[in-house]
Design an enzyme around this catalytic site. Structure first.
Site, PDB file in Angstrom:
ATOM      1  N   GLY A 388       0.515  -1.576  -0.124  1.00  0.00           N
ATOM      2  CA  GLY A 388       0.021   0.102   0.036  1.00  0.00           C
ATOM      3  C   GLY A 388       0.942   1.199   0.020  1.00  0.00           C
ATOM      4  N   VAL A 392       0.972   4.430   6.037  1.00  0.00           N
ATOM      5  CA  VAL A 392      -0.600   3.488   6.151  1.00  0.00           C
ATOM      6  C   VAL A 392      -0.176   2.786   7.230  1.00  0.00           C
ATOM      7  CG1 VAL A 392      -1.770   4.400   4.197  1.00  0.00           C
ATOM      8  CG2 VAL A 392      -0.131   1.623   4.201  1.00  0.00           C
ATOM      9  N   THR A 395       4.555  -0.739   8.176  1.00  0.00           N
ATOM     10  CA  THR A 395       5.606  -1.657   9.204  1.00  0.00           C
ATOM     11  C   THR A 395       5.723  -1.938  10.871  1.00  0.00           C
ATOM     12  OG1 THR A 395       7.076  -0.689   7.639  1.00  0.00           O
ATOM     13  CG2 THR A 395       8.097  -1.029   9.644  1.00  0.00           C
ATOM     14  N   SER A 717     -11.215   5.271 -15.890  1.00  0.00           N
ATOM     15  CA  SER A 717     -12.365   5.508 -15.108  1.00  0.00           C
ATOM     16  C   SER A 717     -12.759   6.365 -15.437  1.00  0.00           C
ATOM     17  CB  SER A 717     -11.877   5.815 -13.699  1.00  0.00           C
ATOM     18  OG  SER A 717     -10.953   4.259 -13.214  1.00  0.00           O
ATOM     19  N   LYS A 760     -12.670   6.732  -3.818  1.00  0.00           N
ATOM     20  CA  LYS A 760     -13.611   7.491  -4.281  1.00  0.00           C
ATOM     21  C   LYS A 760     -14.944   8.034  -3.853  1.00  0.00           C
ATOM     22  CE  LYS A 760     -11.759   5.816  -9.126  1.00  0.00           C
ATOM     23  NZ  LYS A 760     -12.487   5.016  -9.791  1.00  0.00           N
TER      24      LYS A 760
END
Length: 828
Positions: A388, A392, A395, A717, A760
């Site tokens: 990712g 975030v 680790t 998209s 989104k």
């Protein structure tokens, strides 16, 4: 010369007047003026490697019986004898051809019986002779000889005096340089005043070659003999000094080695008295420790072999430390040592929830592993890859996993690693060899089942030193890592109980064989609501502690509420993770700490969104807001970025022209350009469905723009968004208010699913969107999102672009709509 030195020593013990005899003769030049007449035969004494000069005393060891009889007869009769030198010392019964013809008449001064039963005779040279022939050989040699005098310079000859002084100085220098030179010789030379005697004394007693002594004896002039002697002395002194220098250096090396040897022996003796040397004690300790290790028979055999090799190696050898390090590595590894796993699922879930907010999939996978472990009792540890965007918590999640399992925690950063030896180690035969980082980390952990974080596995590089990612194939394969082979250790080690957790930002950079061995778990970016909770529960308390605001010295608490945190997230950060948010919170708290340290109170104590300008300055980012539906051809799309979701405006305008011209702007990628062309082709082929006059395409040019042209944009998209924008522009119909959409199209008008739905959806909610159009296949993604994030949103699931247009386009035309028929009527 050994016999001569030995004799001189014996002589000094037996006769203290030996050198007084020499002094008496050297001060008297009568022997050089003595008139000798040789009538008939004279006894001939052959010498081996010895040359006698006139006036000089010389001790000679007698070996032949005939020679012994000769000297005894000469002593009795007080007769002179002819002394010559043999050409070869090996000849026992020489004839005229075996002798040098130049020699000296000599008298027998004394015969000495030595303690070793040998006989030594002291001879004194009188005159030079030339041997003409040998007449008798029994009982000893006899022959005919001719006398010839020497040319003696006058006593006042300064050149000769200087020449003799030079010879004297060089001789003393030679004796001082030469090891083993007798002190009596040096004493005699220093005390000789007769220059003639001194030259002949040096010629006789200096250890020169026999041929050079014969050459000197042949020279009739004493001045020329002294010149030639000076040349020889110069050469001999130089050679002696060079030899002495070489011997001195060699002696220093030997002395140092002997000194070290004796010191080592003393140390060994002392250590033996104390119970053995340090090396022996250490080897014995390693042997005892090895007996208690949980080793297989193969590993034990290798250990015993290497330990025996260490015992045979000298402690001063470089190989000793290499061998010692290898054995210490084997002993320090946690062979068969495992920590007990905590299989309390509720406690593990509590720890995971405490340390990390969200990340439900990851937590669920860890708890599933614990459940299987609890039921089965043992299992091969999985290889999990968390991927990712940065920040975030990939680790830090590994540390929480280790804490929940009660296992040891190891983190190994792989960013920039380009040497295969970093993973597998070097062979121990190399200089500076060491085990790989896998083995070293296990030694540090002291356990064979830690949680092992392979951080930034996508940042591994390969070059001429090997490919580390290929070396990881064995490490990360559950079917192979039970026998991991480290080059330095050179025996198999079991890694099957290690729980490997890899982290990566981009899985596309991981080689496919390596990626196939790992279980992929995506950690997407946090939404605003999650960031607020993370900041409230983790980041703010951590920053308070780091900046001293939790100290007992602080009287009034400082508060940062949820609206303030949300304002920081929306206006001052743009990221998927929370690193930048942590920095902004730290900046606020540092300013607050300065206020308190200066004034003694916080101003304000409750930080509101309106106060952020004073703490952080002007807002750095602004999120797009919905802009209404007053314009035809403008449609709101949804886009995914690495820092979260965003709304995207697709703008379309028409202008008169020759037609069939499509202009695309906004820094669009190839995929997005293709979507625009697909959208236009679909509108052209379905013009009748939308009541569009086909002549419009021939008389109007189309310009499609996506704002923020400095930012690259790509992806499929926006396919249905572009179709809707073109349809709105050609029909001049308004797009439904507060509506956004995302989806890919095909040439047939099918709506295909896209990714990044969660991000989104949250971006649409932030922008004030009420309705969203998605592919019907994206409904499963909506079902995975918590209801709290979907509140206030209506979803339309479609499978065809016709459904999109039916929902998006209203029957109301915009004010000042373009009249496409005007130009056509004028033409008619």
């Amino acid at each position: 010369m050994k016999k001569e030195k030995y004799f001189e020593a014996e002589l000094s013990e037996q006769d203290d007047n030996a050198f007084s005899l020499i002094a008496d003769i050297e001060d008297n030049d009568e022997q050089y003026d003595t008139k000798i007449k040789l009538n008939g035969k004279v006894p001939v004494l052959p010498l081996r490697n010895m040359v006698l000069f006139p006036g000089i005393f010389m001790p000679v060891t007698i070996g032949r019986k005939s020679s012994l009889k000769l000297v005894k007869d000469a002593e009795k009769k007080k007769a002179l004898i002819a002394v010559v030198c043999q050409k070869s010392a090996q000849v026992e019964s020489p004839n005229i051809d075996d002798l040098h013809l130049i020699g000296a008449m000599a008298k027998v001064v004394r015969i000495l019986e030595m303690p070793d039963q040998s006989t030594t005779v002291i001879l004194q040279g009188v005159k030079r002779i030339t041997l003409q022939e040998l007449t008798d050989t029994s009982p000893y040699l006899k022959g005919k000889a001719d006398l010839f005098d020497e040319e003696i310079p006058p006593k006042e000859d300064k050149e000769f005096i200087a020449l003799v002084d030079s010879c004297k100085d060089l001789t003393l220098r030679y004796l001082q340089t030469t090891e083993g030179a007798h002190l009596d010789s040096e004493f005699a030379i220093k005390n000789m005043a007769n220059n003639i005697f001194l030259v002949n004394f040096i010629c006789t007693n200096l250890p020169l070659k026999k041929e050079e002594k014969i050459e000197l004896l042949l020279i009739t002039s004493l001045r020329e003999r002294a010149y030639r002697l000076l040349e020889i002395l110069n050469r001999e002194v130089q050679l002696a000094e060079i030899k002495a220098s070489i011997q001195m250096r060699a002696r220093e090396d030997i002395d140092q080695q002997q000194r070290e040897y004796f010191l080592q022996q003393q140390i060994k003796t002392i250590q033996d008295e104390l119970g053995g040397s340090g090396q022996e004690q250490e080897i014995e300790e390693m042997r005892k420790k090895g007996n208690f290790m949980n080793w297989s028979s193969d590993v034990m055999a290798v250990f015993e072999k290497e330990l025996a090799k260490l015992e045979r190696t000298h402690p001063q050898s470089p190989d000793f430390s290499v061998q010692l390090n290898y054995l210490q590595t084997m002993l320090n590894l946690p062979w068969g040592m495992y920590t007990v796993d905590n299989v309390n699922l509720k406690n593990a879930e509590k720890i995971l929830n405490k340390d990390h907010y969200g990340l439900e999939k990851v937590k669920e996978r860890i708890l599933e592993h614990l459940a299987v472990l609890k039921l089965k009792g043992d299992m091969k540890s999985p290889i999990i890859c968390l991927y990712g965007p940065p920040g975030v918590g990939k680790t830090s999640l590994g540390r929480s996993i280790a804490e929940s399992l009660k296992r040891k925690y190891i983190r190994m950063s792989l960013g920039g690693v380009h040497d295969e030896a970093e993973i597998r180690g070097h062979r121990k035969t190399y200089i500076g060899a060491m085990p790989g980082r896998i083995i070293k980390s296990l030694i540090k952990a002291g356990s064979s089942n830690p949680v092992f974080i392979l951080d930034e596995i996508d940042k591994i590089n390969s070059d001429r030193q090997g490919d580390p990612s290929s070396a990881l194939l064995e490490v990360l394969d559950p079917e192979q890592n039970h026998s991991f082979h480290d080059n330095y250790l050179d025996v198999d080690y079991d890694l099957s109980k290690v729980m490997f957790v890899a982290t990566a930002n981009n899985i596309n950079q991981i080689p496919p064989p390596l990626l196939d061995r790992m279980e992929l778990i995506e950690i997407s970016g946090y939404i605003t609501e999650e960031k607020v909770e993370i900041a409230r529960k983790h980041l703010v308390p951590k920053a308070m502690e780091a900046n001293g605001l939790n100290s007992k010295k602080i009287n009034s608490p400082l508060k940062i509420g949820k609206p303030t945190l949300e304002a920081i997230i929306e206006n001052y950060t743009r990221e998927s993770g929370v690193r930048e948010l942590e920095k902004k919170i730290g900046k606020i708290l540092r300013k607050a700490a300065r206020m308190y340290a200066t004034d003694g109170y916080f101003s304000p104590s409750d930080i509101k969104p309106s106060d952020l300008y004073d703490f952080l300055g002007a807002p750095e980012y602004t999120h797009d807001k919905y802009q209404g539906n007053d314009y035809a051809g403008v449609v709101t799309g949804l886009a995914w970025t690495a820092v979260g979701g965003e709304i995207l405006f697709i703008e379309t305008s028409l202008s008169r022209g020759k037609g069939n011209k499509l202009t695309l702007t906004g820094n669009l990628g190839d995929v997005m350009k293709e979507s625009a062309m697909l959208a236009l082709e679909y509108i052209k082929s379905h013009a009748a469905l939308l009541n569009i006059d086909e002549d419009i395409f021939d008389n109007w040019n189309i310009h499609l723009h996506v704002p923020e042209g400095a930012i690259p944009k790509d992806g499929p998209s926006a396919g249905i968004t572009m179709v809707t924008a073109l349809a709105s522009a050609f029909t001049q119909r308004k797009v439904k208010a507060n509506l956004a959409m995302t989806g890919e199209i095909t040439l047939r008008g099918k709506v295909l699913p896209v990714g990044g739905i969660k991000e989104k959806i949250l971006a649409a909610k932030r922008a004030g969107i009420k309705e969203i159009i998605l592919s019907v296949e994206n409904k499963k993604n909506i079902d995975e999102i918590e209801d709290m994030y979907l509140k206030g949103l209506d979803f339309h699931y479609v499978s065809d672009i016709k459904e999109v247009l039916a929902i998006a386009l209203t029957n109301h035309k915009v004010v000042d709509a373009i009249d496409f028929t005007a130009k056509k009527n004028e033409t008619k």
